[in-house]
Design a protein around this motif. Sequence first.
Motif, PDB file in Angstrom:
ATOM      1  N   TYR A  42     -20.814   9.908   6.895  1.00 18.48           N
ATOM      2  CA  TYR A  42     -21.145   9.749   8.309  1.00 18.48           C
ATOM      3  C   TYR A  42     -20.851  11.007   9.124  1.00 18.48           C
ATOM      4  O   TYR A  42     -21.097  11.036  10.334  1.00 18.48           O
ATOM      5  CB  TYR A  42     -20.395   8.557   8.902  1.00 18.48           C
ATOM      6  N   LEU A  99     -28.569   1.821  13.666  1.00 17.78           N
ATOM      7  CA  LEU A  99     -27.606   1.851  12.572  1.00 17.78           C
ATOM      8  C   LEU A  99     -27.730   0.541  11.810  1.00 17.78           C
ATOM      9  O   LEU A  99     -27.599  -0.533  12.392  1.00 17.78           O
ATOM     10  CB  LEU A  99     -26.184   2.023  13.113  1.00 17.78           C
ATOM     11  N   CYS A 146     -24.046   0.006   8.356  1.00 16.77           N
ATOM     12  CA  CYS A 146     -23.036   1.069   8.388  1.00 16.77           C
ATOM     13  C   CYS A 146     -21.622   0.501   8.529  1.00 16.77           C
ATOM     14  O   CYS A 146     -21.395  -0.476   9.245  1.00 16.77           O
ATOM     15  CB  CYS A 146     -23.306   2.031   9.538  1.00 16.77           C
ATOM     16  N   CYS A 185     -23.853  -4.116  10.780  1.00 13.15           N
ATOM     17  CA  CYS A 185     -22.820  -3.085  10.685  1.00 13.15           C
ATOM     18  C   CYS A 185     -21.447  -3.687  10.968  1.00 13.15           C
ATOM     19  O   CYS A 185     -21.328  -4.835  11.419  1.00 13.15           O
ATOM     20  CB  CYS A 185     -23.085  -1.962  11.692  1.00 13.15           C
TER      21      CYS A 185
END
Length: 304
Positions: A217, A235, A238, A261
Amino acid sequence: MSIPILWEDPFSIKQSSLFIPIYFSSLDEDEKLTVKECLKVFGINMEFSNPLFDYARFLRILNICQLEIKVYEWMCLKLNILNLYDFDLRTTPLITLPFKLFLESGAILHEFGLYNSEFLRFELEIFHSLEQNVQFYSRLQHLSLDIISNFGIENIAKLLRVLAKNTTKIIALRLEVCTYAELIHTLPPALIHFIKSQEQLRKFILNDRNNCPTEFYSIISASESQKDTLQEVILDGCAFSAKFEVLNNCKNLETLRILDCDMKLLKILDYNISTLEISYYQINVPITVQIFRKDWHITTTIKN
């Protein structure tokens, strides 16, 4: 005028695959022989005709996955079968040679999708052609990369370095990551350099399909260079990382979509965006209450 338009995006799903032989007919004589021998293995006899136009140079949108699908569909049509179960690495020339043709024909891409492909060989000759035919990618605006180990992390990194020299107008960048921890560390420097080389990145999508190490990241740090242009970030899958805090510096960021995420990401993202979309299997109530107090348009989806 209509011919170039018709051939800008021939690999879209709605198109028939009957056009595939036209590209094969545009190859040089040695390459035609390679294609002919390849098809003969599958029981397909190929006769080449002279194309009326240099169709390959009209190409503007190329998705490698869709190229493979159209070649597969055409072979099934020729064999009058529904499925070609032995569509394997023997068909590599049927993908690699058309790609090389597009590179060398004078085509100027606007959109390029490079996905996990066992059939596209990025050999030295292909990279040499990429370096010699910069017009192919000099006007790219949309780029999608499927970063997966069996494609070759080194090839992706090398491709990014080539693109960074002549491709600076990317509007939308999509990265889909599914690889192993021991390979991923070689890629962030090339990705960071590529993102920083862009002048007008507006949309960034990061899809982590395999819980890649959070060190990856670090590429988010490159969004600092796009803080004046970045408008939408998606996203997907993640994990939590404090590195995402840099998104708070993107002053024109309007839309943030956080899909499946780690919900803790919402605690560190404090920018006054206008639209926030959250999709997760279980909503964290304290965090959700916190973000509802902000003046955002929020869409939430709880999956069963």
